[in-house]
Design a protein around this motif. Sequence first.
Motif, PDB file in Angstrom:
ATOM      1  N   VAL A   1       2.084  11.004  14.834  1.00  0.00           N
ATOM      2  CA  VAL A   1       0.740  11.155  14.269  1.00  0.00           C
ATOM      3  C   VAL A   1       0.691  12.331  13.299  1.00  0.00           C
ATOM      4  N   PHE A   2       1.253  13.459  13.715  1.00  0.00           N
ATOM      5  CA  PHE A   2       1.196  14.645  12.861  1.00  0.00           C
ATOM      6  C   PHE A   2       2.029  14.456  11.585  1.00  0.00           C
ATOM      7  N   LEU A   3       3.205  13.851  11.698  1.00  0.00           N
ATOM      8  CA  LEU A   3       4.047  13.627  10.524  1.00  0.00           C
ATOM      9  C   LEU A   3       3.389  12.642   9.556  1.00  0.00           C
ATOM     10  N   THR A   4       2.673  11.646  10.095  1.00  0.00           N
ATOM     11  CA  THR A   4       1.948  10.693   9.243  1.00  0.00           C
ATOM     12  C   THR A   4       0.858  11.402   8.449  1.00  0.00           C
ATOM     13  N   LEU A   5       0.096  12.266   9.128  1.00  0.00           N
ATOM     14  CA  LEU A   5      -0.930  13.041   8.438  1.00  0.00           C
ATOM     15  C   LEU A   5      -0.317  13.976   7.403  1.00  0.00           C
ATOM     16  N   LEU A   6       0.813  14.560   7.749  1.00  0.00           N
ATOM     17  CA  LEU A   6       1.492  15.475   6.837  1.00  0.00           C
ATOM     18  C   LEU A   6       1.888  14.749   5.555  1.00  0.00           C
ATOM     19  N   GLN A   7       2.398  13.530   5.704  1.00  0.00           N
ATOM     20  CA  GLN A   7       2.776  12.746   4.531  1.00  0.00           C
ATOM     21  C   GLN A   7       1.559  12.362   3.711  1.00  0.00           C
ATOM     22  N   PHE A   8       0.470  12.022   4.392  1.00  0.00           N
ATOM     23  CA  PHE A   8      -0.745  11.598   3.704  1.00  0.00           C
ATOM     24  C   PHE A   8      -1.294  12.703   2.808  1.00  0.00           C
ATOM     25  N   PHE A   9      -1.231  13.949   3.261  1.00  0.00           N
ATOM     26  CA  PHE A   9      -1.818  15.064   2.516  1.00  0.00           C
ATOM     27  C   PHE A   9      -0.801  15.817   1.661  1.00  0.00           C
ATOM     28  N   ARG A  10       0.359  15.224   1.445  1.00  0.00           N
ATOM     29  CA  ARG A  10       1.353  15.910   0.617  1.00  0.00           C
ATOM     30  C   ARG A  10       0.897  15.944  -0.842  1.00  0.00           C
ATOM     31  N   SER A  11       1.362  16.958  -1.547  1.00  0.00           N
ATOM     32  CA  SER A  11       1.006  17.119  -2.964  1.00  0.00           C
ATOM     33  C   SER A  11       2.297  17.380  -3.738  1.00  0.00           C
ATOM     34  N   PRO A  12       3.012  16.326  -4.103  1.00  0.00           N
ATOM     35  CA  PRO A  12       4.306  16.504  -4.769  1.00  0.00           C
ATOM     36  C   PRO A  12       4.146  17.039  -6.184  1.00  0.00           C
ATOM     37  N   ALA A  13       5.123  17.797  -6.624  1.00  0.00           N
ATOM     38  CA  ALA A  13       5.128  18.289  -8.006  1.00  0.00           C
ATOM     39  C   ALA A  13       5.333  17.108  -8.948  1.00  0.00           C
ATOM     40  N   ARG A  14       4.588  17.083 -10.045  1.00  0.00           N
ATOM     41  CA  ARG A  14       4.678  15.996 -11.002  1.00  0.00           C
ATOM     42  C   ARG A  14       4.867  16.541 -12.413  1.00  0.00           C
ATOM     43  N   ARG A  15       5.765  15.929 -13.169  1.00  0.00           N
ATOM     44  CA  ARG A  15       5.865  16.198 -14.598  1.00  0.00           C
ATOM     45  C   ARG A  15       4.924  15.214 -15.278  1.00  0.00           C
ATOM     46  N   LEU A  16       3.791  15.700 -15.740  1.00  0.00           N
ATOM     47  CA  LEU A  16       2.727  14.836 -16.242  1.00  0.00           C
ATOM     48  C   LEU A  16       3.023  14.376 -17.661  1.00  0.00           C
ATOM     49  N   PHE A  17       2.667  13.105 -17.930  1.00  0.00           N
ATOM     50  CA  PHE A  17       2.840  12.536 -19.259  1.00  0.00           C
ATOM     51  C   PHE A  17       1.468  12.450 -19.916  1.00  0.00           C
ATOM     52  N   THR A  18       1.329  12.992 -21.122  1.00  0.00           N
ATOM     53  CA  THR A  18       0.024  13.001 -21.783  1.00  0.00           C
ATOM     54  C   THR A  18       0.126  12.528 -23.229  1.00  0.00           C
ATOM     55  N   HIS A  19      -0.893  11.797 -23.674  1.00  0.00           N
ATOM     56  CA  HIS A  19      -1.044  11.382 -25.070  1.00  0.00           C
ATOM     57  C   HIS A  19      -2.463  10.856 -25.217  1.00  0.00           C
ATOM     58  N   GLU A  20      -3.124  11.173 -26.328  1.00  0.00           N
ATOM     59  CA  GLU A  20      -4.564  10.927 -26.440  1.00  0.00           C
ATOM     60  C   GLU A  20      -4.969   9.462 -26.387  1.00  0.00           C
ATOM     61  N   ASP A  21      -4.123   8.531 -26.856  1.00  0.00           N
ATOM     62  CA  ASP A  21      -4.545   7.125 -26.855  1.00  0.00           C
ATOM     63  C   ASP A  21      -3.968   6.340 -25.680  1.00  0.00           C
ATOM     64  N   LEU A  22      -3.293   7.036 -24.761  1.00  0.00           N
ATOM     65  CA  LEU A  22      -2.728   6.355 -23.599  1.00  0.00           C
ATOM     66  C   LEU A  22      -3.565   6.629 -22.354  1.00  0.00           C
ATOM     67  N   VAL A  23      -3.720   5.621 -21.517  1.00  0.00           N
ATOM     68  CA  VAL A  23      -4.400   5.758 -20.231  1.00  0.00           C
ATOM     69  C   VAL A  23      -3.319   5.847 -19.162  1.00  0.00           C
ATOM     70  N   ILE A  24      -3.322   6.949 -18.419  1.00  0.00           N
ATOM     71  CA  ILE A  24      -2.308   7.191 -17.402  1.00  0.00           C
ATOM     72  C   ILE A  24      -2.870   6.836 -16.025  1.00  0.00           C
ATOM     73  N   ALA A  25      -2.033   6.346 -15.152  1.00  0.00           N
ATOM     74  CA  ALA A  25      -2.480   5.979 -13.798  1.00  0.00           C
ATOM     75  C   ALA A  25      -3.177   7.159 -13.130  1.00  0.00           C
ATOM     76  N   PRO A  26      -4.402   6.957 -12.604  1.00  0.00           N
ATOM     77  CA  PRO A  26      -5.118   8.040 -11.943  1.00  0.00           C
ATOM     78  C   PRO A  26      -4.685   8.267 -10.502  1.00  0.00           C
ATOM     79  N   ALA A  27      -3.848   7.393  -9.968  1.00  0.00           N
ATOM     80  CA  ALA A  27      -3.443   7.519  -8.563  1.00  0.00           C
ATOM     81  C   ALA A  27      -2.138   6.778  -8.324  1.00  0.00           C
TER      82      ALA A  27
END
Length: 226
Positions: free
Chosen positions: A46-72
């Motif tokens: 149970v605790f490990l499942t919750l831990l995985q659910f609330f994880r916040s992995p580091a992301r290299r974000l991709f940005t460009h003004e006319d592109l729509v990036i996945a919000p989730a």
Amino acid sequence: MKIHKEGRRILFFTLLALLAANLLLFRYNAENSGFNKVFAGISVIVFLTLLQFFRSPARRLFTHEDLVIAPADGKVVVIEDVEEPEYFNDKRKQISIFMSPINVHITRNPISGIVRYFKYHPGNYLVAWHPKSSTKNERTTVVVESEAGPLVLFRQIAGAMARRIVWYVNEGDEVSQGEEFGFIKFGSRVDIFVPVDTEVKVQIGEKVKGGQTIIAQLKTTAPSLF
């Protein structure tokens, strides 16, 4: 592994409760060691499942003004032209991403721009894939005027398990593509509404990553990368 701020309090009190329950069992139910061991194992899961659910992995974000990036993070479950009744009152292309319990539940701005509209809607908790969940469930609606020009609407939608939606934006805010705009605790779905002439870059069933996967390209006179 970094833990998202929305989960730290929940994880702390869950850990305390599980530790207390296990200590009481091992103290007052010592003769039933088999049950105690099973309960301890379930507590760890149970605790490990919750831990995985609330994880916040580091992301290299991709940005460009006319592109729509996945919000989730999640799986694309809807791509269709629909009537959007809350803000546009006309036909828009809807792209929906379903977030399973094992996905990261941070929600990110799909575009950069200015928030022109925001509203929180209390509601029901239908399963996230129900056709009416987009208009009947607890949800938030955000409309951003993109740097490329078009308005883009996106919604956080609670599901059967989700009981709290958190958001970090308000009308008039300037938002940046890929930055967090909220969190859905224990659920469930994000809908994006773009102009019907938008070029969709994903397919039904495709798995996407928030802040990284390109899901659509807006019509603009600016030069494109694609």
